[in-house]
Enzyme design. Structure first.
Site, short mmCIF file in Angstrom:
data_model
loop_
_atom_site.label_atom_id
_atom_site.label_comp_id
_atom_site.label_asym_id
_atom_site.label_seq_id
_atom_site.Cartn_x
_atom_site.Cartn_y
_atom_site.Cartn_z
N SER A 166 4.38 -10.26 6.60
CA SER A 166 4.41 -8.71 6.66
C SER A 166 3.40 -8.26 7.68
O SER A 166 3.88 -7.44 8.37
CB SER A 166 4.09 -8.13 5.28
OG SER A 166 4.36 -6.64 5.49
N THR B 26 0.81 -1.23 -0.03
CA THR B 26 0.10 0.03 -0.03
C THR B 26 0.96 1.23 -0.06
O THR B 26 0.45 2.02 -0.89
CB THR B 26 -1.04 0.19 1.08
OG1 THR B 26 -1.68 -1.32 1.27
CG2 THR B 26 -1.90 1.05 1.11
N THR B 27 1.70 1.42 0.77
CA THR B 27 2.69 2.34 0.81
C THR B 27 3.29 2.86 -0.10
O THR B 27 3.54 3.93 -0.73
CB THR B 27 3.71 2.29 2.16
OG1 THR B 27 3.06 1.88 3.26
CG2 THR B 27 4.62 3.59 2.44
N TRP B 28 4.00 1.80 -0.96
CA TRP B 28 4.44 2.14 -2.16
C TRP B 28 3.70 2.44 -3.33
O TRP B 28 4.26 3.49 -4.16
CB TRP B 28 5.20 0.73 -2.53
CG TRP B 28 5.77 0.51 -3.88
CD1 TRP B 28 7.01 1.76 -4.45
CD2 TRP B 28 6.43 -0.44 -4.80
NE1 TRP B 28 7.65 1.62 -5.28
CE2 TRP B 28 7.53 0.17 -5.77
CE3 TRP B 28 6.11 -1.77 -4.69
CZ2 TRP B 28 7.95 -0.75 -6.66
CZ3 TRP B 28 6.87 -2.46 -5.78
CH2 TRP B 28 7.66 -2.05 -6.57
N HIS C 72 -8.79 -0.11 2.41
CA HIS C 72 -8.63 -1.35 2.77
C HIS C 72 -9.91 -2.09 2.78
O HIS C 72 -9.88 -3.38 2.78
CB HIS C 72 -7.92 -1.60 4.26
CG HIS C 72 -6.32 -1.38 4.04
ND1 HIS C 72 -5.56 -1.63 3.34
CD2 HIS C 72 -5.89 -0.95 5.30
CE1 HIS C 72 -4.24 -1.27 3.50
NE2 HIS C 72 -4.46 -1.07 4.74
N TYR D 101 1.96 -7.16 -6.92
CA TYR D 101 3.01 -6.64 -6.31
C TYR D 101 4.14 -7.25 -6.99
O TYR D 101 5.17 -6.59 -6.94
CB TYR D 101 3.23 -6.90 -4.86
CG TYR D 101 4.37 -6.40 -4.12
CD1 TYR D 101 4.21 -4.98 -3.46
CD2 TYR D 101 5.48 -7.25 -3.69
CE1 TYR D 101 5.26 -4.67 -2.82
CE2 TYR D 101 6.32 -6.72 -3.08
CZ TYR D 101 6.35 -5.43 -2.39
OH TYR D 101 7.38 -4.63 -1.78
N ARG E 43 -1.26 -8.79 -3.46
CA ARG E 43 0.41 -9.48 -2.96
C ARG E 43 0.12 -10.93 -2.72
O ARG E 43 -1.12 -11.46 -2.24
CB ARG E 43 0.90 -8.79 -2.12
CG ARG E 43 2.48 -9.00 -1.72
CD ARG E 43 2.90 -8.26 -0.53
NE ARG E 43 4.53 -8.49 -0.42
CZ ARG E 43 5.04 -7.96 0.71
NH1 ARG E 43 4.46 -7.26 1.64
NH2 ARG E 43 6.35 -8.30 0.77
N LYS F 180 11.12 -5.01 4.47
CA LYS F 180 11.84 -5.32 3.53
C LYS F 180 11.45 -5.17 2.00
O LYS F 180 12.13 -4.84 1.27
CB LYS F 180 12.25 -7.13 3.71
CG LYS F 180 13.22 -7.35 4.77
CD LYS F 180 13.25 -8.89 4.78
CE LYS F 180 14.24 -9.43 5.84
NZ LYS F 180 14.25 -10.95 5.67
N GLY F 181 10.06 -5.58 1.93
CA GLY F 181 9.32 -5.32 0.63
C GLY F 181 9.80 -6.35 -0.24
O GLY F 181 9.95 -6.22 -1.57
#
Length: 326
Positions: free
Chosen positions: A169, A77-79, A139, A227, A161, A293-294
């Site tokens: 995560s 989400t942040t990305w 969400h 993702y 993802r 980490k992603g």
């Protein structure tokens, strides 16, 4: 999660009497961390999140140009928010020296509808969204927004993802939020919650499928992104995102390396190093924990073969016939 019956007296100072009354009539459970959840329209919410959902459903009036970024928690989400902000802002800022992401987090720039904008009221002050298009995030599963967005051509971007990486995560994130060690017992209880669907905003299968099906029905309104593809083909995927948002890259921008500049500026490495994401708080949580980490496939370091096989079987069963594969 314990699906035991909870007391009907579920009063909460942060939610309305109407919401409390509704909650008392819903299926309830206690999650693996002792948090109370209720099931509304097939999705598990925390009580105060349900209040935000109800406020949104009652009061949100979509504009044709609105853009909503959707995802299951801990799916990138942040990305996605950072990339969208960078894409939409590039017409105003030809450099990144004064970009909004330098002074606010992606979650502050593109707020959650049910967790922020409509958390306290069904008629919030939307003055900060005077410039168009308005950018929001959520969400919520798509069916929770269906009636509210009915007939609206507003665009929705959904980021999906791999379930196993989302699970891991989520485990690390909740451990960091609660300031506890991400121990084995917690990963096992998180795993069980994912498997039986009683996870915050779950079941994840229904969540993903609600957007997947709509993206097949109306690809001009719903863009379904993965993702893993964003990590493997970042240039192609960010160009695809820009095209969908209505701000495609020009040949000149591509020749000048702007695609790569945006990807670098929005990278985990860069975002996590920004002062605004290291020292400030978002929703009572340190912003720094939104960046770990992603990586793709990190689940292999934590899930044993038995867990892997069980999840694979559930995924196959739940997604059967949909055309969607992980």
């Amino acid at each position: 999660m314990d699906l035991k019956e909870l007391p009907s007296n579920v009063g909460d100072d942060n939610i309305s009497e109407e919401a409390n009354s509704l909650i008392s009539s819903l299926p309830l459970c206690t999650d693996f961390q002792g948090k109370k959840l209720c099931n509304y329209q097939g999705c598990w919410y925390k009580y105060n999140t349900l209040q935000g959902v109800l406020n949104f459903q009652r009061g949100f009036e979509p504009q044709d140009t609105d853009i909503i970024l959707a995802s299951f928690p801990k799916s990138g989400t942040t990305w996605l928010k950072a990339l969208t902000s960078a894409l939409m802002e590039r017409s105003k800022n030809h450099s990144f020296d004064h970009h909004p992401l330098l002074s606010d987090s992606p979650h502050g720039i593109i707020p959650f509808l049910e967790l922020s904008v409509y958390q306290e009221s069904s008629s919030p002050n939307l003055a900060k969204f005077s410039s168009l298009p308005r950018l929001f995030s959520t969400h919520m599963p798509l069916h929770a927004m269906h009636e509210t967005l009915k007939g609206s051509p507003c665009k929705i971007v959904y980021l999906c993802r791999n379930v196993k990486d989302t699970l891991i995560s989520w485990w690390f994130f909740r451990s960091a939020v609660n300031k506890i060690e991400p121990n084995r017992s917690l990963v096992e209880s998180t795993f069980e919650a994912f498997c039986n669907g009683t996870i915050y905003y779950g079941p994840i299968w229904e969540h993903v499928l609600s957007y997947w099906r709509r993206s097949l029905e109306n690809p001009k309104q719903v863009l379904f992104m993965r993702y893993e593809e964003m990590k493997a083909e970042p240039r192609d995927q960010v160009k695809r995102l820009a095209e969908f948002l209505g701000c495609p890259f020009t040949t000149e921008e591509e020749d000048n390396g702007l695609v790569d500049e945006i990807l670098d500026f929005c990278s985990l490495r860069n975002l996590s190093s920004l002062e605004v994401n290291k020292t400030k708080i978002f929703n009572k949580v340190d912003r720094s924990i939104f960046f770990r980490k992603g990586e793709v496939g990190d689940w292999k370091n934590y899930l044993n073969p038995e867990m892997e096989n069980k999840l694979d079987m559930i995924i196959q069963e739940k997604l059967q016939g949909s055309g969607l594969k992980f």
